[in-house]
Design a protein around this motif. Structure first.
Motif, short mmCIF file in Angstrom:
data_model
loop_
_atom_site.label_atom_id
_atom_site.label_comp_id
_atom_site.label_asym_id
_atom_site.label_seq_id
_atom_site.Cartn_x
_atom_site.Cartn_y
_atom_site.Cartn_z
N VAL A 43 0.86 -1.19 0.00
CA VAL A 43 0.00 0.00 0.00
C VAL A 43 0.89 1.24 0.00
CG1 VAL A 43 -1.76 1.29 1.27
CG2 VAL A 43 -1.83 -1.21 1.24
N ASN A 44 0.50 2.22 -0.82
CA ASN A 44 1.19 3.52 -0.80
C ASN A 44 0.77 4.25 0.46
OD1 ASN A 44 2.32 6.02 -1.28
ND2 ASN A 44 1.77 6.05 -3.45
N TRP B 224 5.91 2.86 0.62
CA TRP B 224 5.05 1.68 0.54
C TRP B 224 5.25 0.81 1.78
CZ3 TRP B 224 1.77 0.56 -3.67
CH2 TRP B 224 1.84 1.49 -4.72
N ALA B 225 4.14 0.21 2.24
CA ALA B 225 4.17 -0.68 3.41
C ALA B 225 3.16 -1.80 3.21
CB ALA B 225 3.87 0.09 4.68
N THR C 197 12.69 3.27 6.94
CA THR C 197 14.02 2.66 7.00
C THR C 197 13.99 1.36 6.22
OG1 THR C 197 13.55 1.43 9.04
CG2 THR C 197 14.36 3.69 9.29
N LYS C 198 15.14 0.69 6.17
CA LYS C 198 15.18 -0.59 5.47
C LYS C 198 14.40 -1.67 6.20
CE LYS C 198 19.69 0.17 3.27
NZ LYS C 198 21.06 -0.35 3.09
N GLN C 199 14.25 -1.50 7.53
CA GLN C 199 13.59 -2.53 8.33
C GLN C 199 12.10 -2.29 8.54
OE1 GLN C 199 16.51 -1.06 9.35
NE2 GLN C 199 17.81 -2.78 8.68
N GLU C 200 11.65 -0.99 8.53
CA GLU C 200 10.26 -0.72 8.87
C GLU C 200 9.84 0.67 8.39
OE1 GLU C 200 11.29 0.80 13.39
OE2 GLU C 200 9.87 -0.85 13.10
N HIS D 8 4.07 0.81 13.58
CA HIS D 8 5.21 0.19 12.89
C HIS D 8 4.68 -0.81 11.88
CE1 HIS D 8 8.18 1.71 15.91
NE2 HIS D 8 7.10 1.67 16.70
N LEU D 9 5.07 -0.63 10.61
CA LEU D 9 4.64 -1.54 9.54
C LEU D 9 5.87 -2.03 8.79
CD1 LEU D 9 1.59 0.47 8.12
CD2 LEU D 9 1.49 -1.59 9.54
N LEU D 10 5.71 -3.20 8.17
CA LEU D 10 6.79 -3.75 7.36
C LEU D 10 6.88 -3.01 6.03
CD1 LEU D 10 6.21 -7.57 7.97
CD2 LEU D 10 7.89 -6.09 9.07
N PRO D 11 8.09 -2.68 5.56
CA PRO D 11 8.21 -1.97 4.28
C PRO D 11 7.87 -2.90 3.12
CG PRO D 11 10.37 -2.56 5.11
CD PRO D 11 9.40 -2.93 6.18
N ALA D 12 7.50 -2.31 1.98
CA ALA D 12 7.12 -3.08 0.79
C ALA D 12 7.66 -2.41 -0.45
CB ALA D 12 5.60 -3.22 0.71
N GLU D 13 7.86 -3.20 -1.50
CA GLU D 13 8.26 -2.69 -2.80
C GLU D 13 7.02 -2.29 -3.59
OE1 GLU D 13 11.25 -2.12 -3.91
OE2 GLU D 13 12.27 -2.89 -2.10
#
Length: 739
Positions: free
Chosen positions: A591-592, A623-624, A661-664, A728-733
């Motif tokens: 999701v954007n 994105w997440a 960040t790269k993690q979240e 806190h959410l996980l990042p996404a491509e």
């Protein structure tokens, strides 16, 4: 019967006492000369047997023309030497330290005879075969005419005796002589405790020799300060390790073995023991390495000197085709000049292995050194640096070839270099004097750190064990097996007891909690419905009273709006509980999140112009992983709560921040309200909990379900100056658009 046994026992005791006294008397009557003489007699017979065996092996090797076998016999460490002659010419010798002036007893064969050489006493035997004969020698005692604190006239192993004793062919009949006989019973020599003549002065030798100076000097150390420091450091080290050992023993005794010790004690004992072993091993290896490196450097230095001397002699004797006794006078002068230039003694041998020149000829004249070259470089055909000895004193000697200008070998060059034990010890002591204190300080600091860590671990585990004794968990667990009686053992014991108690009440507790939850929910729903039904009932009753009057129409319009509002409220109540009870499953997709968040903020900014809502972050492109439809509800709930928290505050402020960040991906919503009371902070995410007069208290509970269903986390930080909620959410491509 008992009387007889008692008498026999007393007789045996008396006999034993008499025998012991006799042994003491006999032993005391034996002098040192007699005891060592008897020992030397036994040893000599064994050495004679070994010498005869070696003689036979030498004869066999010569008959088979096996020179390698002779080398093997020479390398045996049995202090038995042999020379092989063809006529009057020596063709092989096993060692070169013995200084002899000629063949002993030329016509005596196959019998042992006593001989006094220039630097030793011993016995020898000549065995003849074909055109050869083998001279086997058993040296017994050194007999140098010059001695020093380093050079002593000791007995050679395996013989023993006083350094001042002498060996003589005279068979004395007094107590000062002890005769020694051959294996066939014939007399060989006597050991006498009458001192020989005083040795010569060594001052002239020390002045005229480079390599052998340390043999003829006192050898006493002058650095008493260094010795004092070493003694202090060694004493402190010994005391330190004695204290460590005493503490370790005390712990083991106090706790009756390692098994019953506390965890902190085990931790310290094991690590300190390993650390001590590593310290001692590392220190010993370091000292050995330094000692070895010192000797290696000396070997390298003497090899380089040998090369320089080789080049110098090659230039001096460029046209010589051979070395002969005619070269000795001039060669001695040249070698003396070179020895001053390179600060080392130099010996030169001809192609037959005999001395032809030396920078210190007096050493050979006085019988200190043999005129034979060492057999290893001569018969082994290899130049090398090797250890040789004068008496019990060892030194290095570098051998190299003596070439003329045409690179034809005309002799051998030997450069002796004496590395005294004092030199080696001084080099090691200089290293130890700074290494040992450093090691001790590091060891003390490491032990202190180990003690601190063990103390922390022991205290922490003890606190956990104590707290678990009074704590009850609401979930079922399993037993843990642990076999040591330490802090962890206590913790496991209480944990297992707690699990047994919880197993009996877990099902009853779960059932009671479910029933209580439903009762609370029913009361809340009934309360909210009654709140809406009461104004509706009053409105309808008023309409009944006003029916048929002039005010009915006016009141009717107003009442219908009230009834509609209360009906909407009932609908909202039903919808809220329905949404909580039947929330759709979270559909996690990329999701954007920046666009979603910015659109919600824009909506609130347009409808709440009086309240500043500041946003820090990207408007799109972040994105997440979350539910695309339900994530907006989370943002709505958080912003609405923030707006409600700043009601009545003149300078209310809301800050929303988006970080990636790269993690979240982290979204924070902050307000400057009065914060959340400490007694209700644990209930913030519970269903039906609210601190407001209106609302059902389901917004944050629904938000928590959505975020955790997305694989994220929601939390808050609050104080008297405001509250901040973090999502806190996980990042996404970003999804790839179809081409």
């Amino acid at each position: 019967m008992n009387v007889v046994s008692c008498k026999y026992g007393r007789m045996r005791l008396l006999i034993g006492v008499v025998w012991l006294l006799s042994a003491v008397v006999v032993f005391g009557s034996c002098s040192r000369l007699e005891m060592d003489g008897k020992h030397n007699q036994r040893v000599l017979v064994k050495q004679q047997q070994r010498a005869m065996e070696k003689t036979q092996e030498v004869i066999t090797a010569i008959q088979n023309n096996n020179i390698n076998a002779l080398h093997s016999l020479s390398e045996r460490d049995d202090n038995i030497m042999f020379f092989v002659y063809r006529g009057n010419d020596v063709i092989y010798w096993s060692d070169a330290w013995l200084n002899s002036s000629g063949l002993p007893f030329k016509r005596v064969y196959d019998q042992w005879v006593f001989k006094q050489w220039n630097n030793a006493y011993g016995i020898c035997r000549r065995t003849r075969f074909d055109d050869y004969f083998v001279l086997v020698i058993i040296p017994v005692k050194y007999d140098y005419t010059i001695t020093s604190p380093q050079l002593h006239n000791t007995f050679l192993e395996p013989f023993r005796g006083n350094d001042n004793w002498t060996l003589t062919a005279h068979q004395g009949d007094s107590e000062h002589y002890y005769p020694v006989y051959s294996d066939d019973g014939s007399f060989l020599f006597s050991i006498s405790d009458i001192p020989d003549d005083a040795p010569y002065s060594v001052s002239s030798f020390a002045d005229r020799s480079f390599s052998y100076q340390s043999i003829f000097t006192s050898g006493e150390r002058e650095d008493n300060t260094l010795n004092l420091k070493l003694q202090i450091y060694y004493f402190l080290t010994i005391v330190f390790f004695v204290i460590l050992a005493a503490v370790a023993i005390y712990w083991l005794v106090r706790y009756r073995g390692f098994r019953n010790m506390r965890l902190g004690g085990k931790f310290q004992l094991v690590l300190v023991s390993l650390l001590s072993v590593v310290f001692i091993s590392n220190f010993v290896l370091s000292v050995v390495y330094i000692r070895k490196m010192f000797v290696t450097r000396q070997e390298y230095g003497i090899e380089k000197k040998a090369q320089y001397v080789q080049n110098a002699l090659q230039n001096l004797y460029f046209w010589d085709l051979e070395l002969s006794p005619a070269n000795t006078p001039s060669l001695n002068v040249d070698l003396r000049d070179l020895c001053y230039a390179y600060e080392t003694d130099i010996h030169v041998y001809d192609m037959d292995g005999m001395l032809i020149g030396s920078s210190s000829p007096q050493l050979f004249d006085q019988g200190i050194l043999s005129r034979f070259i060492s057999p290893e470089p001569f018969f082994g055909n290899s130049t090398r640096v090797q250890y040789e000895h004068i008496g019990d004193v060892k030194y290095l000697t570098a051998y190299t070839e003596f070439y003329n200008g045409g690179y034809v070998q005309i002799g051998y060059i030997a450069l002796p270099y004496f590395i005294s034990q004092d030199q080696v010890d001084a080099n090691v002591d200089n290293y130890v004097v700074w290494l040992l204190p450093l090691y001790l300080v590091l060891l003390l600091l490491t032990i202190l750190v180990i003690w601190i860590i063990a103390r922390i671990l022991s205290t922490s585990l003890g606190a956990i064990s104590k707290n678990l004794q009074s704590y009850r968990l609401g979930e079922k667990g399993t037993h843990i097996d642990y076999f040591f009686n330490d802090e962890v053992g206590d913790l496991v014991h209480h944990y297992n007891d707690m699990m047994d108690a919880l197993a009996e009440s877990s099902e009853r507790l779960a059932r009671t909690e479910r029933e209580a939850a439903w009762r609370t929910m029913a009361r809340q729903v009934a309360h909210e419905i009654n709140n809406s039904l009461t104004p509706m009932r009053l409105t309808l009753q008023q309409l009944q009273r006003l029916k048929g009057t002039d005010r009915f129409d006016q009141y009717f319009d107003r009442s219908t709006q009230v009834l509609i509002d209360q009906t909407d409220n009932l609908s909202n109540i039903a919808s809220s509980f329905s949404s909580f009870a039947k929330m759709p499953e979270v559909q996690v997709v990329p999701v954007n999140i920046a666009r979603k968040l910015f659109s919600v903020i824009t909506l609130f900014q347009n409808n709440n112009a009086s309240v500043p809502i500041r946003y820090i972050g990207a408007e799109t492109g972040v994105w997440a992983m979350t539910d695309e439809q339900q994530i907006s509800q989370v943002f709505n709930n958080l912003i609405k709560n923030a707006l409600q928290a700043i009601e009545g505050i003149a300078e209310g402020d809301i800050i929303i921040i988006l970080k990636e960040t790269k993690q979240e991906v982290v979204i924070s919503v902050s307000d400057n309200g009065c914060g959340i009371a400490a007694d209700v902070r644990d209930k913030v995410f519970h269903p039906n909990f609210t601190t407001k007069n209106n609302g059902m208290g389901l917004g944050l509970a629904i938000s928590k379900n959505i975020i955790e269903g997305s694989g994220g986390d929601i939390s808050f930080v609050t104080s008297d100056e405001g509250t901040t909620f973090y999502v806190h959410l996980l990042p996404a491509e970003p999804p790839v658009s179809p081409s």
